[in-house]
Design a protein around this motif. Structure first.
Motif, PDB file in Angstrom:
ATOM      1  N   VAL A  36       0.840  -1.203   0.000  1.00 36.47           N
ATOM      2  CA  VAL A  36       0.000   0.000   0.000  1.00 36.47           C
ATOM      3  C   VAL A  36       0.875   1.253   0.000  1.00 36.47           C
ATOM      4  O   VAL A  36       0.634   2.199  -0.768  1.00 36.47           O
ATOM      5  N   LEU A  37       1.913   1.252   0.845  1.00 33.01           N
ATOM      6  CA  LEU A  37       2.806   2.415   0.890  1.00 33.01           C
ATOM      7  C   LEU A  37       3.625   2.539  -0.397  1.00 33.01           C
ATOM      8  O   LEU A  37       3.893   3.656  -0.851  1.00 33.01           O
ATOM      9  N   THR A  38       4.018   1.417  -0.983  1.00 25.14           N
ATOM     10  CA  THR A  38       4.791   1.460  -2.223  1.00 25.14           C
ATOM     11  C   THR A  38       3.964   2.062  -3.349  1.00 25.14           C
ATOM     12  O   THR A  38       4.391   3.014  -4.002  1.00 25.14           O
ATOM     13  N   VAL A  39       2.785   1.520  -3.552  1.00 29.39           N
ATOM     14  CA  VAL A  39       1.942   2.009  -4.658  1.00 29.39           C
ATOM     15  C   VAL A  39       1.387   3.396  -4.349  1.00 29.39           C
ATOM     16  O   VAL A  39       1.503   4.320  -5.162  1.00 29.39           O
ATOM     17  N   GLY A  40       0.799   3.561  -3.173  1.00 32.82           N
ATOM     18  CA  GLY A  40       0.203   4.858  -2.827  1.00 32.82           C
ATOM     19  C   GLY A  40       1.231   5.966  -2.714  1.00 32.82           C
ATOM     20  O   GLY A  40       1.054   7.055  -3.256  1.00 32.82           O
ATOM     21  N   GLY A  41       2.321   5.689  -1.999  1.00 32.00           N
ATOM     22  CA  GLY A  41       3.366   6.709  -1.845  1.00 32.00           C
ATOM     23  C   GLY A  41       4.018   7.077  -3.159  1.00 32.00           C
ATOM     24  O   GLY A  41       4.291   8.246  -3.427  1.00 32.00           O
ATOM     25  N   GLY A  42       4.269   6.071  -4.000  1.00 32.62           N
ATOM     26  CA  GLY A  42       4.864   6.348  -5.310  1.00 32.62           C
ATOM     27  C   GLY A  42       3.956   7.198  -6.181  1.00 32.62           C
ATOM     28  O   GLY A  42       4.404   8.146  -6.830  1.00 32.62           O
ATOM     29  N   LEU A  43       2.666   6.853  -6.200  1.00 31.41           N
ATOM     30  CA  LEU A  43       1.718   7.636  -7.011  1.00 31.41           C
ATOM     31  C   LEU A  43       1.587   9.068  -6.496  1.00 31.41           C
ATOM     32  O   LEU A  43       1.631  10.022  -7.287  1.00 31.41           O
ATOM     33  N   VAL A  44       1.418   9.209  -5.206  1.00 34.63           N
ATOM     34  CA  VAL A  44       1.246  10.557  -4.639  1.00 34.63           C
ATOM     35  C   VAL A  44       2.497  11.404  -4.872  1.00 34.63           C
ATOM     36  O   VAL A  44       2.408  12.555  -5.315  1.00 34.63           O
ATOM     37  N   ALA A  45       3.656  10.845  -4.585  1.00 32.91           N
ATOM     38  CA  ALA A  45       4.907  11.600  -4.784  1.00 32.91           C
ATOM     39  C   ALA A  45       5.113  11.949  -6.250  1.00 32.91           C
ATOM     40  O   ALA A  45       5.527  13.068  -6.583  1.00 32.91           O
ATOM     41  N   GLY A  46       4.842  11.001  -7.136  1.00 30.01           N
ATOM     42  CA  GLY A  46       5.001  11.268  -8.565  1.00 30.01           C
ATOM     43  C   GLY A  46       4.063  12.357  -9.063  1.00 30.01           C
ATOM     44  O   GLY A  46       4.470  13.255  -9.798  1.00 30.01           O
ATOM     45  N   LEU A 149      10.387   9.646 -11.917  1.00 26.63           N
ATOM     46  CA  LEU A 149      11.572   9.339 -11.107  1.00 26.63           C
ATOM     47  C   LEU A 149      11.300   9.528  -9.619  1.00 26.63           C
ATOM     48  O   LEU A 149      11.710   8.711  -8.795  1.00 26.63           O
ATOM     49  N   ALA A 150      10.607  10.605  -9.271  1.00 28.74           N
ATOM     50  CA  ALA A 150      10.286  10.832  -7.859  1.00 28.74           C
ATOM     51  C   ALA A 150       9.399   9.713  -7.325  1.00 28.74           C
ATOM     52  O   ALA A 150       9.609   9.216  -6.209  1.00 28.74           O
ATOM     53  N   GLY A 151       8.420   9.300  -8.119  1.00 28.57           N
ATOM     54  CA  GLY A 151       7.547   8.206  -7.697  1.00 28.57           C
ATOM     55  C   GLY A 151       8.300   6.906  -7.498  1.00 28.57           C
ATOM     56  O   GLY A 151       8.073   6.180  -6.529  1.00 28.57           O
ATOM     57  N   ILE A 152       9.237   6.615  -8.408  1.00 28.52           N
ATOM     58  CA  ILE A 152      10.030   5.385  -8.291  1.00 28.52           C
ATOM     59  C   ILE A 152      10.895   5.421  -7.039  1.00 28.52           C
ATOM     60  O   ILE A 152      10.961   4.444  -6.289  1.00 28.52           O
ATOM     61  N   PHE A 153      11.561   6.548  -6.808  1.00 29.83           N
ATOM     62  CA  PHE A 153      12.441   6.630  -5.642  1.00 29.83           C
ATOM     63  C   PHE A 153      11.666   6.578  -4.337  1.00 29.83           C
ATOM     64  O   PHE A 153      12.098   5.953  -3.372  1.00 29.83           O
TER      65      PHE A 153
END
Length: 193
Positions: A36-46, A149-153
Motif C-alpha cells: 500500500v505504501l509502495t503504490v500509494g506513496g509512489g503515485l502521490v509523490a510522482g 523518477l520521484a515516484g520510483i524513488f
C-alpha cells in the motif's frame, strides 16, 4: 516437471488456518502495508512532483520575457573551444532592465556578429538573464520524467523496507524451526532404531 500447486487462492495470507503462526500473520500485514505504501506513496509523490514542476515551468513562461539586447563586442568565430558543430558562441551583450537600468552579461549569439547587432535575450522580472523557458510540450515531458523518477524513488523505500522486514521474519522462522528440530529429532531417532 512442475509441481502441482493447486488452484490459486486469493487473500490466502488472511484466511483462518489452525497451522498459521503469529509470525505468518505479522508477515501478511507487513506485505499489505509495504505494498500500500509502495503504490500509494509512489503515485502521490510522482503526481505532486510532476504538478510542482509543471506549475513552476508555467510560471517561468508567464514571467520571463524576451528583450532586445545589443552586442558590446564583436562575437568570436566559431572554433574548437565552442564545441563540435556549435551554432552559437558566447559574447557580451547589453540590455535595459525593467527598472530602466542598463545591464551587461554573456549571451549566446551567432558567430561573427559585430558590435551593435541586436540580439534577443530572455530576462526574468528583475532583469537578470535567463534561458528561454520551456514550451508546453517540453514542460509536460520534463514534469512527467521528474514525477516518474520521484515516484520510483519514493516507492523504493517502503518496498525495500518490506523486503528487509520479511527477510528478518523468514530468518527468525528458520531459526525457530532449527530449535524445534533439535528438540524433536532425538525423539524420532529412538523410535526408528
Amino acid at each position: 516437471m512442475v509441481a502441482f500447486r493447486g488452484p490459486k487462492v486469493w487473500l490466502w495470507r488472511w484466511r483462518r488456518n489452525p497451522l498459521k503462526r503469529r509470525g505468518d500473520r505479522l508477515e501478511s500485514w507487513v506485505v499489505l502495508v509495504a505494498w500500500v505504501l509502495t503504490v500509494g506513496g509512489g503515485l502521490v509523490a510522482g503526481l505532486l512532483s510532476a504538478d510542482s514542476v509543471e506549475s513552476g515551468l508555467a510560471r517561468q513562461r508567464e514571467e520571463w520575457r524576451p528583450v532586445e539586447a545589443r552586442l558590446v563586442e564583436d562575437a568570436p568565430e566559431a572554433g574548437a573551444d565552442s564545441g563540435a558543430g556549435a551554432e552559437k558562441v558566447w559574447a557580451k551583450v547589453r540590455w535595459a532592465a525593467p527598472d530602466g537600468s542598463t545591464r551587461e552579461g554573456q549571451a549566446r549569439v551567432d558567430p561573427d556578429d559585430v558590435v551593435g547587432t541586436p540580439v534577443t535575450v530572455w530576462t526574468d522580472a528583475l532583469g537578470r538573464l535567463v534561458t528561454e523557458p520551456a514550451g508546453e510540450a517540453q514542460a509536460r515531458l520534463r514534469a512527467g520524467l521528474v514525477g516518474g523518477l520521484a515516484g520510483i524513488f519514493v516507492a523504493a523505500v517502503p518496498f525495500a523496507g518490506g523486503r528487509v522486514v520479511r527477510g528478518r521474519l523468514e530468518r527468525r522462522r528458520m531459526d525457530q524451526w532449527d530449535e524445534e528440530w533439535e528438540r524433536i529429532a532425538p525423539l524420532w531417532e529412538r523410535k526408528i532404531w
